[in-house]
Design an enzyme around this catalytic site. Structure first.
Site, PDB file in Angstrom:
ATOM      1  N   GLY A  19       0.844  -1.194   0.000  1.00  0.00           N
ATOM      2  CA  GLY A  19       0.000   0.000   0.000  1.00  0.00           C
ATOM      3  C   GLY A  19       0.875   1.238   0.000  1.00  0.00           C
ATOM      4  CB  SER A  20       0.051   4.850   0.326  1.00  0.00           C
ATOM      5  OG  SER A  20      -0.942   4.816  -0.658  1.00  0.00           O
ATOM      6  CG  ASP A 130     -11.396   1.996   1.100  1.00  0.00           C
ATOM      7  OD1 ASP A 130     -12.019   2.308   0.059  1.00  0.00           O
ATOM      8  OD2 ASP A 130     -10.179   1.738   1.102  1.00  0.00           O
TER       9      ASP A 130
END
Length: 183
Positions: A19-20, A130
């Protein structure tokens, strides 16, 4: 959180996600050979720290068959290591693409599991914010596998007496239409 380093307890086997501000690796507990997933979150950046705190605030409170389970947490100056149960069946998104379509009976079964998990979260004042096919994992590769809700980095955990109106626009850009979050 434990100060004891995770390297002494777990052998890293493979990188399974990125992920980021995080990576997820498949590991094996050295003493028991039990497989787990470890989510490593970079906390030296403010955004990574916020995602980590949000996720831990939720995962420390929940215990449900359709929600990923946190096993233990290790912290260093720059990272938090979240040891979680390992779901090996892949994403709902990938399975749907591979099959092309689901029967109504199968789709109903999947949706029921997701809604059971969401109902549990909402009863605790937790909103995922999300929910998408990529954050719904199959526990194993079989057709009878349960669904696990994952990735609580954007979750909102309401405290008793808080205003329940959420004003922040968030979610995954591809799943947001006209500034409204789909789920």
């Amino acid at each position: 959180a434990h100060v004891l380093r995770h390297e002494y307890l777990y052998d890293i086997k493979a990188l399974i996600g990125r992920g980021s501000f995080s990576q997820v690796v498949r590991v094996e507990h050295r003493a028991t050979q039990q497989p787990y997933a470890i989510k490593m979150i970079e906390t030296k950046y403010r955004e990574g720290r916020e995602v980590c705190e949000s996720e831990l605030r939720v995962l420390r409170r929940v215990r449900h068959a359709n929600i990923i389970q946190l096993v233990e947490v290790f912290e260093t100056q720059e990272r938090v290591y979240m040891v979680m149960e390992l779901a090996t069946g892949g994403e709902l998104f990938d399975r749907f693409i591979a099959k092309g379509s689901f029967t109504e009976r199968y789709a109903t079964r999947v949706l029921q599991m997701v809604l059971d998990g969401v109902r549990y979260l909402h009863a605790l004042g937790i909103t995922h914010r999300d929910l998408k096919p990529e954050n719904l994992l199959y526990y194993h590769t079989g057709t009878d596998s349960k669904i696990i809700i994952t990735d609580f980095g954007l979750a909102s955990a309401r405290k008793k007496g808080d205003d329940c109106l959420m004003k922040t626009i968030c979610g995954t850009p591809e799943y947001i239409l006209s500034g409204r979050v789909l789920a």
